[in-house]
Design an enzyme around this catalytic site. Structure first.
Site, PDB file in Angstrom:
ATOM      1  CD  GLU A 165      -2.438   1.517   0.208  1.00  0.00           C
ATOM      2  OE1 GLU A 165      -2.754   1.783  -0.831  1.00  0.00           O
ATOM      3  OE2 GLU A 165      -3.964   1.788   1.009  1.00  0.00           O
ATOM      4  CG  ASP A 166      -1.270   5.324  -0.916  1.00  0.00           C
ATOM      5  OD1 ASP A 166      -1.552   4.353  -0.482  1.00  0.00           O
ATOM      6  OD2 ASP A 166      -0.904   5.415  -2.089  1.00  0.00           O
ATOM      7  CG  ASP A 172      -4.604   9.131   6.696  1.00  0.00           C
ATOM      8  OD1 ASP A 172      -4.408   9.673   8.216  1.00  0.00           O
ATOM      9  OD2 ASP A 172      -5.640   9.991   6.426  1.00  0.00           O
ATOM     10  CG  PHE A 217      -2.940  15.482   1.576  1.00  0.00           C
ATOM     11  CD1 PHE A 217      -3.752  14.758   1.360  1.00  0.00           C
ATOM     12  CD2 PHE A 217      -2.511  15.267  -0.011  1.00  0.00           C
ATOM     13  CE1 PHE A 217      -4.281  13.914   0.622  1.00  0.00           C
ATOM     14  CE2 PHE A 217      -3.095  14.560  -0.963  1.00  0.00           C
ATOM     15  CZ  PHE A 217      -4.215  14.074  -0.261  1.00  0.00           C
ATOM     16  NE  ARG A 250      -2.109   8.328  -9.570  1.00  0.00           N
ATOM     17  CZ  ARG A 250      -3.004   7.578  -8.010  1.00  0.00           C
ATOM     18  NH1 ARG A 250      -2.383   7.931  -7.538  1.00  0.00           N
ATOM     19  NH2 ARG A 250      -3.988   8.310  -8.076  1.00  0.00           N
TER      20      ARG A 250
HETATM   21  P1  IMP Z   1      -7.232   5.258   4.730  1.00  0.00           P
HETATM   22  O1  IMP Z   1      -8.372   5.100   4.973  1.00  0.00           O
HETATM   23  O2  IMP Z   1      -7.703   6.991   5.672  1.00  0.00           O
HETATM   24  O3  IMP Z   1      -6.147   4.963   6.099  1.00  0.00           O
HETATM   25  O4  IMP Z   1      -6.517   6.443   3.665  1.00  0.00           O
HETATM   26  C1  IMP Z   1      -5.901   5.389   3.232  1.00  0.00           C
HETATM   27  C2  IMP Z   1      -6.015   6.163   1.196  1.00  0.00           C
HETATM   28  O5  IMP Z   1      -6.144   7.378   1.454  1.00  0.00           O
HETATM   29  C3  IMP Z   1      -4.842   5.622   0.807  1.00  0.00           C
HETATM   30  O6  IMP Z   1      -4.112   4.536   0.114  1.00  0.00           O
HETATM   31  C4  IMP Z   1      -4.654   7.032   0.176  1.00  0.00           C
HETATM   32  O7  IMP Z   1      -5.005   6.488  -1.319  1.00  0.00           O
HETATM   33  C5  IMP Z   1      -5.223   8.438   0.742  1.00  0.00           C
HETATM   34  N1  IMP Z   1      -4.382   9.287   1.782  1.00  0.00           N
HETATM   35  C6  IMP Z   1      -4.553   8.999   2.903  1.00  0.00           C
HETATM   36  N2  IMP Z   1      -3.370   9.861   3.403  1.00  0.00           N
HETATM   37  C7  IMP Z   1      -2.944  10.769   2.283  1.00  0.00           C
HETATM   38  C8  IMP Z   1      -1.855  11.525   1.720  1.00  0.00           C
HETATM   39  O8  IMP Z   1      -1.468  12.080   2.701  1.00  0.00           O
HETATM   40  N3  IMP Z   1      -1.306  12.268   0.485  1.00  0.00           N
HETATM   41  C9  IMP Z   1      -2.184  11.251   0.050  1.00  0.00           C
HETATM   42  N4  IMP Z   1      -3.403  10.033  -0.302  1.00  0.00           N
HETATM   43  C10 IMP Z   1      -3.430   9.501   1.135  1.00  0.00           C
END
Ligand code: IMP
Length: 180
Positions: free
Chosen positions: A98-99, A102, A151, A164
């Site tokens: 995963e990238d 959050d 962010f 990207r």
């Molecule tokens: P989560 O469900 O809140 O853990 O968010 C996961 C997804 O939100 C990641 O796979 C990203 O696509 C997006 N995301 C969350 N924070 C960031 C950020 O700081 N930059 C870019 N994408 C983010």
């Protein structure tokens, strides 16, 4: 593009160095297990491409595309599968790539779904871990870097599909996503 970045957090060199370390660790931990690396599209494509080249044991890859419903910089945890895996993961040692984790809502939904398919093991490798924002207790087994509650974009991570292709990871200026 670079003018939209407030601060560079990790340079290309920092990322290469850290991914080499992760590749070595994963190669050691999965020796003899023929792991399947599951790349979560689209954000993790660059991380996967660099990570697999630092893994020196037999392994395979598959891709899953998901979309999370939510605001522009937040997810809601409701994920929709846009492209499912082509590979059966039953009895496979699966490593999700995963990238960024959050709130943890996305990884919670993905791991719950994949668990129902009875993999031999299921772990998460995430390039970035924004631990401060966690709403669910998702454990990231392998992480590249911890990031602050900002962010971030670049190296696969986007804001509205842009940035990207930046080779580094940086904090996006607030004025870009707080347009009134
Ligand atoms: P989560 O469900 O809140 O853990 O968010 C996961 C997804 O939100 C990641 O796979 C990203 O696509 C997006 N995301 C969350 N924070 C960031 C950020 O700081 N930059 C870019 N994408 C983010």
């Amino acid at each position: 593009m670079k003018n939209d970045i407030k601060e560079v957090l990790f340079s290309e060199q920092d990322i290469n160095k850290r991914i080499k370390e992760l590749g070595m660790q994963i190669s050691k931990d999965y020796e003899g297990k023929f792991p399947l690396l599951v790349c979560i599209l689209r954000g993790a494509f660059m991380f996967l491409a660099d990570l697999v080249r630092k893994i020196d044991i037999p392994m395979s890859v598959d891709f899953m595309a998901i979309s999370s419903y939510g605001g522009k910089t937040d997810s809601t945890g409701q994920v929709k599968i846009l492209k499912d895996l082509d590979t059966s993961i039953k009895n496979r040692h699966v490593l999700i790539v995963e990238d960024i984790v959050d709130t943890g809502l996305t990884m919670d939904a993905v791991t719950r779904l994949l668990s129902t398919r009875k993999p031999a093991s299921l772990r998460i490798a995430s390039l970035l871990d924004k631990e401060e924002r966690r709403l669910l207790p998702i454990k990231v087994d392998y992480y590249g870097f911890k990031v602050p509650n900002e962010f971030v974009v670049g190296y696969g991570l986007d804001y509205e599909e842009r940035y990207r292709n930046l080779p580094f990871i940086g904090i996006l200026k607030e004025k870009i996503y707080r347009k009134e």
